[in-house]
Scaffold this motif. Sequence first.
Motif, short mmCIF file in Angstrom:
data_model
loop_
_atom_site.label_atom_id
_atom_site.label_comp_id
_atom_site.label_asym_id
_atom_site.label_seq_id
_atom_site.Cartn_x
_atom_site.Cartn_y
_atom_site.Cartn_z
N ALA A 133 0.85 -1.19 0.00
CA ALA A 133 0.00 0.00 0.00
C ALA A 133 0.88 1.23 0.00
O ALA A 133 2.12 1.14 0.05
CB ALA A 133 -0.91 -0.01 1.24
N GLY A 134 0.25 2.40 -0.07
CA GLY A 134 0.97 3.66 0.03
C GLY A 134 1.52 4.15 -1.29
O GLY A 134 1.40 3.49 -2.33
N PRO A 135 2.16 5.33 -1.27
CA PRO A 135 2.64 5.96 -2.51
C PRO A 135 3.72 5.17 -3.24
O PRO A 135 3.85 5.28 -4.46
CB PRO A 135 3.17 7.31 -2.03
N THR A 136 4.50 4.36 -2.52
CA THR A 136 5.55 3.57 -3.17
C THR A 136 5.10 2.14 -3.46
O THR A 136 5.83 1.38 -4.09
CB THR A 136 6.81 3.51 -2.28
N GLU A 186 6.14 -0.65 5.59
CA GLU A 186 6.48 -1.55 6.69
C GLU A 186 6.13 -0.86 8.00
O GLU A 186 6.57 0.26 8.26
CB GLU A 186 7.96 -1.94 6.68
N TYR A 187 5.33 -1.55 8.81
CA TYR A 187 4.90 -1.03 10.10
C TYR A 187 5.65 -1.75 11.21
O TYR A 187 5.80 -2.98 11.18
CB TYR A 187 3.40 -1.24 10.29
N ILE A 188 6.08 -0.98 12.21
CA ILE A 188 6.81 -1.58 13.34
C ILE A 188 6.02 -1.48 14.63
O ILE A 188 6.48 -1.94 15.67
CB ILE A 188 8.19 -0.92 13.52
N GLY A 189 4.84 -0.89 14.59
CA GLY A 189 4.01 -0.74 15.76
C GLY A 189 3.93 0.70 16.23
O GLY A 189 4.69 1.57 15.77
N PHE A 190 2.99 0.97 17.14
CA PHE A 190 2.77 2.31 17.69
C PHE A 190 2.48 3.33 16.60
O PHE A 190 2.78 4.51 16.74
CB PHE A 190 3.99 2.76 18.52
N GLY A 191 1.91 2.86 15.47
CA GLY A 191 1.57 3.75 14.38
C GLY A 191 2.74 4.22 13.55
O GLY A 191 2.57 5.06 12.66
N ILE A 192 3.93 3.71 13.82
CA ILE A 192 5.13 4.15 13.12
C ILE A 192 5.45 3.19 11.97
O ILE A 192 5.38 1.97 12.11
CB ILE A 192 6.33 4.22 14.08
N GLY A 193 5.78 3.76 10.83
CA GLY A 193 6.11 2.94 9.69
C GLY A 193 6.98 3.69 8.71
O GLY A 193 7.37 4.84 8.93
N MET A 194 7.32 3.02 7.62
CA MET A 194 8.10 3.67 6.57
C MET A 194 7.66 3.14 5.22
O MET A 194 7.26 1.99 5.08
CB MET A 194 9.61 3.44 6.76
N ALA A 195 7.69 4.04 4.25
CA ALA A 195 7.42 3.66 2.87
C ALA A 195 8.71 3.16 2.25
O ALA A 195 9.78 3.76 2.44
CB ALA A 195 6.87 4.85 2.09
N LEU A 196 8.62 2.05 1.53
CA LEU A 196 9.81 1.43 0.95
C LEU A 196 9.76 1.45 -0.57
O LEU A 196 8.71 1.26 -1.17
CB LEU A 196 9.93 -0.03 1.42
N LEU A 250 3.95 8.58 10.65
CA LEU A 250 3.16 8.23 11.84
C LEU A 250 1.71 8.15 11.40
O LEU A 250 1.17 9.10 10.84
CB LEU A 250 3.33 9.29 12.93
N SER A 251 1.09 7.00 11.63
CA SER A 251 -0.29 6.79 11.23
C SER A 251 -1.21 7.12 12.40
O SER A 251 -1.13 6.49 13.46
CB SER A 251 -0.50 5.34 10.78
N VAL A 252 -2.06 8.13 12.21
CA VAL A 252 -2.98 8.59 13.26
C VAL A 252 -4.38 8.66 12.69
O VAL A 252 -4.64 9.42 11.74
CB VAL A 252 -2.56 9.97 13.81
N PHE A 253 -5.30 7.84 13.24
CA PHE A 253 -6.70 7.83 12.79
C PHE A 253 -6.81 7.67 11.27
O PHE A 253 -7.59 8.36 10.60
CB PHE A 253 -7.42 9.10 13.25
N GLY A 254 -5.99 6.78 10.74
CA GLY A 254 -6.06 6.49 9.31
C GLY A 254 -5.30 7.46 8.42
O GLY A 254 -5.27 7.29 7.21
N ARG A 255 -4.70 8.49 9.01
CA ARG A 255 -3.95 9.46 8.22
C ARG A 255 -2.45 9.24 8.42
O ARG A 255 -1.99 8.94 9.52
CB ARG A 255 -4.30 10.89 8.63
N HIS A 256 -1.68 9.40 7.35
CA HIS A 256 -0.22 9.27 7.41
C HIS A 256 0.40 10.66 7.54
O HIS A 256 0.22 11.51 6.66
CB HIS A 256 0.31 8.60 6.13
N LEU A 257 1.11 10.86 8.62
CA LEU A 257 1.83 12.11 8.84
C LEU A 257 3.31 11.85 8.63
O LEU A 257 3.92 11.07 9.37
CB LEU A 257 1.57 12.65 10.25
N ARG A 258 3.89 12.46 7.62
CA ARG A 258 5.31 12.24 7.34
C ARG A 258 6.18 12.80 8.46
O ARG A 258 5.95 13.91 8.94
CB ARG A 258 5.71 12.89 6.02
N ILE A 259 7.17 12.02 8.85
CA ILE A 259 8.14 12.47 9.85
C ILE A 259 9.21 13.26 9.13
O ILE A 259 9.80 12.77 8.16
CB ILE A 259 8.75 11.28 10.60
N PRO A 260 9.49 14.50 9.54
CA PRO A 260 10.50 15.31 8.84
C PRO A 260 11.86 14.61 8.79
O PRO A 260 12.26 13.93 9.74
CB PRO A 260 10.58 16.59 9.70
#
Length: 215
Positions: free
Chosen positions: A124-127, A131-141, A159-169
């Motif tokens: 899923a996602g733009p790429t 990969e999700y590691i838990g606590f809503g944290i993941g990375m696009a590969l 960071l995934s919050v309520f179904g929204r992806h917030l990019r970590i700077p």
Amino acid sequence: MQFQNIPHPDLPLEDHRFSKLLGRKNWAKLPPAIRRRFGKRVHRGGSVVYRGVVTQMKMNPAGRLLAHAARLIGAPLPYDLSCLGKPAVVIVTEDVAGNGQFWIRQYGRASGFPQMIHSSKRFAGPTGLEEYIGFGIGMALKVSVEASALLFKSDHYFLSVFGRHLRIPRLVAPGALVIGHHDLGAGKFRFSMRLDHKILGNILSQDAVFEDAKQ
């Protein structure tokens, strides 16, 4: 009367998800053994187990600090240098409910329980792969082929919050992560992981050699 070729429930099925991400031309550049490993899907949530040994493990002070700090969110990075030379196990399980796979990595240590790393790969996602590691944290590969190896490169963290992806700077992100799958022949392959920070350089790297799963 027509008959359908129905696969046995315990046999792996064909999986075209990784080949679609790479494209036909790049997929063909991979050794046949890698195409077999990433071109099969285990039926009904079954698992494939790869056993091996950690052959290289390095961390600079920044990497050690990051790896131990990450234990607060489930220890997604190897943190014990004593895993060098110790047994390693990777278990890949099909996510029946979703479009992805569950990965468990187990690293032996000089003392105490082995370190267990859990993650979930989702197509899923733009790429096309996250990969999700838990606590809503993941990375696009991003998936690519280099020198006959299959590489997974971090595109961005989120960071995934309520179904929204917030990019970590990128300024506060841990760095560029590259995971490689390198075929060694004779039913063996090398897993490589390298985390590089723009300022701090290579802060963590690990290699392990595994054998193909016994069917």
